[in-house]
Design an enzyme around this catalytic site. Sequence first.
Site, PDB file in Angstrom:
ATOM      1  N   SER A 187       5.272  -6.286  52.262  1.00  0.00           N
ATOM      2  CA  SER A 187       5.039  -7.690  52.950  1.00  0.00           C
ATOM      3  C   SER A 187       5.008  -7.095  54.456  1.00  0.00           C
ATOM      4  O   SER A 187       4.682  -8.114  55.299  1.00  0.00           O
ATOM      5  CB  SER A 187       6.426  -8.402  52.723  1.00  0.00           C
ATOM      6  N   CYS A 220      15.555  -9.457  54.151  1.00  0.00           N
ATOM      7  CA  CYS A 220      15.931  -8.609  53.235  1.00  0.00           C
ATOM      8  C   CYS A 220      14.486  -8.272  52.641  1.00  0.00           C
ATOM      9  O   CYS A 220      13.649  -9.164  52.213  1.00  0.00           O
ATOM     10  CB  CYS A 220      16.840  -8.989  52.294  1.00  0.00           C
ATOM     11  N   PRO A 221      14.102  -6.947  52.317  1.00  0.00           N
ATOM     12  CA  PRO A 221      14.722  -5.760  52.551  1.00  0.00           C
ATOM     13  C   PRO A 221      14.431  -5.278  54.141  1.00  0.00           C
ATOM     14  O   PRO A 221      14.748  -4.172  54.817  1.00  0.00           O
ATOM     15  CB  PRO A 221      14.423  -4.690  51.533  1.00  0.00           C
ATOM     16  N   GLY A 222      13.635  -5.839  54.804  1.00  0.00           N
ATOM     17  CA  GLY A 222      13.220  -5.702  56.188  1.00  0.00           C
ATOM     18  C   GLY A 222      11.629  -5.312  56.479  1.00  0.00           C
ATOM     19  O   GLY A 222      11.594  -4.748  57.448  1.00  0.00           O
ATOM     20  N   GLY A 223      10.711  -5.794  55.646  1.00  0.00           N
ATOM     21  CA  GLY A 223       9.494  -5.633  56.081  1.00  0.00           C
ATOM     22  C   GLY A 223       8.879  -6.103  57.269  1.00  0.00           C
ATOM     23  O   GLY A 223       8.303  -5.639  58.080  1.00  0.00           O
ATOM     24  N   ASP A 239      19.965 -12.509  56.192  1.00  0.00           N
ATOM     25  CA  ASP A 239      19.708 -12.792  54.691  1.00  0.00           C
ATOM     26  C   ASP A 239      20.820 -12.035  54.140  1.00  0.00           C
ATOM     27  O   ASP A 239      21.686 -11.187  54.569  1.00  0.00           O
ATOM     28  CB  ASP A 239      18.268 -11.593  54.500  1.00  0.00           C
ATOM     29  N   ASP A 259      22.823 -17.618  55.226  1.00  0.00           N
ATOM     30  CA  ASP A 259      21.622 -18.347  54.498  1.00  0.00           C
ATOM     31  C   ASP A 259      20.702 -19.004  55.847  1.00  0.00           C
ATOM     32  O   ASP A 259      21.099 -19.461  56.721  1.00  0.00           O
ATOM     33  CB  ASP A 259      22.139 -19.936  54.013  1.00  0.00           C
ATOM     34  N   ASP A 276       9.634 -15.346  56.301  1.00  0.00           N
ATOM     35  CA  ASP A 276       8.800 -15.171  55.143  1.00  0.00           C
ATOM     36  C   ASP A 276       9.636 -15.367  54.029  1.00  0.00           C
ATOM     37  O   ASP A 276       9.841 -14.483  52.830  1.00  0.00           O
ATOM     38  CB  ASP A 276       8.308 -13.692  54.995  1.00  0.00           C
ATOM     39  N   LYS A 305       4.254 -21.056  51.394  1.00  0.00           N
ATOM     40  CA  LYS A 305       4.009 -20.713  49.992  1.00  0.00           C
ATOM     41  C   LYS A 305       3.290 -21.884  49.445  1.00  0.00           C
ATOM     42  O   LYS A 305       3.477 -22.892  49.397  1.00  0.00           O
ATOM     43  CB  LYS A 305       5.386 -20.152  48.848  1.00  0.00           C
TER      44      LYS A 305
END
Length: 367
Positions: A187, A220-223, A239, A259, A276, A305
């Site tokens: 991502s 998460c995870p940090g892209g 996150d 959150d 994202d 989305k």
Amino acid sequence: MKNLFLFCRAGYEKECAAEIQQRAAELNIGGFVKTNNNDAYVIYQCFDDNAADELAEKLALSSLIFTRQMFAASELLIDLPEQDRVSPIIQALGDLSKCGELRVETPDTNEAKELSAFCRKFTVPLRQGLKKAGILLGSENPRRPIVHVCFIGPGKAYVGYSLSHNSSPHPMGIPRLKMVADAPSRSSLKLDEAFGAFLTKEEQDLRCRSGLNAVDLGACPGGWTYQLVRRGMMVAAVDNGPMNEKLMETGQVKHYRADGFRFEPPRKNIYWLVCDMVEKPSRVAELMEAWAINAWFKEAIFNLKLPMKSRYKEVRVILDTMAEIFKENNIEYKMQCKHLYHDRDEVTVHLWLFPEKGVNYAVLGER
């Protein structure tokens, strides 16, 4: 020329078609759409001669959500003879002169990509023929029109041109980005492409530089955090899930286990907000509106989305609703939306608040 050729992602022809029909109607340029599912392109055939030339000039590519690239095109050339494909193409392009670049392309499908080796080989004799005919300059010129030859099958091609100031710098509108080995997820490429799509190189140097503060909602995870960190920013990663350990070791990331829809930045010196999150697009849009009303950032890049049906319609409703809310709250802004190459069932939005007023970047970086 009567046809406008539009590149898009395979499976999104319907959205591309709906958008070009609406936008052409706004310019009072009548026509109809020709396309098939999974062709990865759309043809808008105008009723009037030379109307496609008007579209290629007046319709900003950057304003189209589902179109990667476009060019004014001739009628489809079929049964191009193997012994001489160059001559029919030169004849179809006879009204052009002194163009600055040649692109021999295919739609972005597996079937069409099988022609890519042929396209590379064919480019050499075609370029020579176009130069000899005066259609192409002796050397590339980035300020002149671009010649497009798009093979949709063996011996079948649309040919035409785009204007250099209203065209993607990438063949077929696809940037060639490499996945970095230490990026936490693929991502990461989405945000990397977004910066390149919405900002010029000079703008990136100024507005994506070291020292600026950023927030990544749903990190998460940090892209996406990775892209901010590699540009030297200090990042609040929000996150409940775990973050990539190497990112945390940089010292540029503070992880808030919270959150993203309830998080409020403790300090209001945020330049970039990125998001994202896998959530309903209307809910993400409402979150961006709330941050904008509170003036908690200067620029934002976020994904919406997409549903499986009425994708263009829903995106248009969301963007129009955001525009109304910003107007009601006297928020001046610039907003762009694109279905990027590294997007899948989503679109990416860039929102810049008060762009015309200027920004003291030095102060933002020092707070």
